[in-house]
Write an enzyme that holds these catalytic residues in place. Sequence first.
Site, PDB file in Angstrom:
ATOM      1  CB  SER A  76      37.474  52.298  46.452  1.00 54.53           C
ATOM      2  OG  SER A  76      36.927  52.095  45.177  1.00 54.53           O
ATOM      3  CG  HIS A 181      36.723  47.318  44.337  1.00 54.17           C
ATOM      4  ND1 HIS A 181      37.946  47.777  43.893  1.00 54.17           N
ATOM      5  CD2 HIS A 181      36.093  48.388  44.896  1.00 54.17           C
ATOM      6  CE1 HIS A 181      38.046  49.067  44.199  1.00 54.17           C
ATOM      7  NE2 HIS A 181      36.938  49.456  44.778  1.00 54.17           N
TER       8      HIS A 181
END
Length: 292
Positions: A76, A181
Amino acid sequence: MGKDFFECYPLVKDLYLEAEKELNFPLTQLSFYGPEKELTQTLYCQPALFVYGYAVYKILCKEIEGIDILVLAGLSLGELTAYAAGGSFDFLTGLKLVKRRAQLIQESSEKNPGKMVALIGSSRKQTESIAFKSGCELANYNSPDQQVLSGSHDSISKAIQIAREENIKKIIPLDVSGAFHSSFMTGASKAFYDFLKEIELKMPSVPVISNLNASTAHNVDEIRYTLSKQICSAVLWEESLHFMLDWGIELFIEISPRKIFGNFLKKINPHSRCLSISNVEALSELKYELKR
């Protein structure tokens, strides 16, 4: 997080103080003393993790002369840290990117409230089935038996209920401020891509694995696309680990305040080595290990 490095290494102290001026919030105070509730907010958490990761990487390279880094990867936000470590942009540019990314994600979280939950002891197929039944989305493929779901409050609650009915080993609601996400972050993804187009990037000196496709970029335009698109797409961390193992990587070094990724790696390849740097003592132990 990072306090002992700050106290032991002038380079780390300089980076933290430089970042604090750029970010315009008490980074050192929050990173070292909290409160945790404030530190976990997206606007503060992401810059804090970036500075920590970048600073410790610099110390790693300085303390272990001649270390041969073959590939970089980060989960991430960590993907931005990996590109900074690889020299695609300098530290201050990285801070600007992280700050903007955090702002956009926070804005999307406020417009489209959501939650996340980690399922441990669930196969990929089983988690995908739970996502389908509950209306959630797959946010992270971390290891063969750990995935993360993103979605609305109602859909996550439904996913938890289904997971309990299916006797999933561990169900862990995540302390995050939004449905990261996932499609909830589409606006943030598009806006971050526009922001990246204004930033001068270079190809990294060391290959960086993308969360989006578990592969390396061929040009800077691809870097911009994958860095922005990963914000609203699932993190292919398991595939990324496979990619590195297929390259023949034998030793993984994790830079993180907590030991996390080594556990994912062991699920894929029990014989792989992963050494974690979470504090100065762990760095000393790493130096000893590498000399053996």
